[in-house]
Design a protein around this motif. Structure first.
Motif, short mmCIF file in Angstrom:
data_model
loop_
_atom_site.label_atom_id
_atom_site.label_comp_id
_atom_site.label_asym_id
_atom_site.label_seq_id
_atom_site.Cartn_x
_atom_site.Cartn_y
_atom_site.Cartn_z
N ASP A 11 31.40 11.78 -23.80
CA ASP A 11 31.14 13.02 -23.06
C ASP A 11 30.65 14.08 -24.03
O ASP A 11 31.38 14.48 -24.95
CB ASP A 11 32.42 13.48 -22.37
N HIS B 108 32.65 5.59 -22.43
CA HIS B 108 31.46 6.44 -22.49
C HIS B 108 31.76 7.60 -23.42
O HIS B 108 32.90 7.79 -23.87
CB HIS B 108 31.07 6.92 -21.08
N HIS C 39 35.67 8.53 -24.40
CA HIS C 39 36.51 8.44 -23.21
C HIS C 39 36.53 7.00 -22.70
O HIS C 39 35.50 6.50 -22.22
CB HIS C 39 35.95 9.41 -22.15
#
Ligand code: MN
Length: 204
Positions: A50, A48, A42
């Motif tokens: 998820d 980052h 993402h």
């Protein structure tokens, strides 16, 4: 009627703007053996990953701001986020500017996981394990495999690769395999006819 585990997910999003899935029904309770896991890459304010695990009909979710690692020495902070609907496991796309999590999402890895959290020689239910603050899971994805442990600490959840033959302190899997696995993975996994999978890929 029990409380809606996806209330927070719905509240954060405007479904007339974002293309993220609007859950049709509240999560149904399912056996968590061979449940789905997904790792979505993402790019929002920060890149980052998820991590989402199917637990009792929803995807329990953690955002991992520092890179995932196959090295058992590298502990990664995993910030718990709101439960997501199962349909979210197939979501890739652009979340429009101004929306919650605005940016791009790809399915970096998807597969099934087995809960191997033990207590007194027995497997503890995954939701109980998470409630207690420690879960051991075996991932069977396209990229990630082997044991991982999620442990709640004072700083938050920590994700770490367990020491097994699939641990690897030299390989940076994020760099080696940066792309989406969605279509190659779905083909391979649908052959296995794993519980929970067909319904997701049929709705893509
Ligand atoms: Mn995210």
């Amino acid at each position: 009627m029990t409380s809606d585990p996806l209330k927070s997910y719905r509240a954060k999003r405007d479904f007339s703007i974002t293309s993220e899935p609007l859950p049709k029904v509240a999560g149904e309770i399912m056996d968590s053996k061979n449940a789905i896991f997904v790792v979505q890459k993402h790019y929002s304010r920060n890149l980052h990953y998820d991590l989402r695990l199917e637990v009792d009909g929803v995807l329990k979710s953690w955002a991992i701001p520092k890179r995932l690692s196959l090295d058992p020495k590298q502990k990664r902070l995993a910030i718990e986020t709101e439960d997501h609907p199962l349909e979210y496991a197939g979501f890739e796309g652009i979340i429009p500017e101004g929306q919650y999590g605005a940016g791009t999402v790809i399915v970096w890895d998807i597969g099934i996981y087995e809960n191997i959290t033990e207590k007194d020689g027995r497997i503890m239910h995954i939701s109980q394990a998470l409630e207690n603050g420690h879960a051991a899971i075996l991932l069977n994805g396209k990229k990630l495999s082997g044991g991982f442990a999620l442990t709640r600490t004072k700083r938050g959840w920590i994700l770490v690769k367990m020491k097994d033959e699939l641990a690897d302190s030299s390989k940076d899997i994020l760099k080696a395999q940066p792309e989406s696995v969605l279509f190659t993975a779905s083909k391979e996994i649908s052959k296995k006819k794993m519980k929970g999978f067909s319904k997701i890929f049929f709705t893509l």
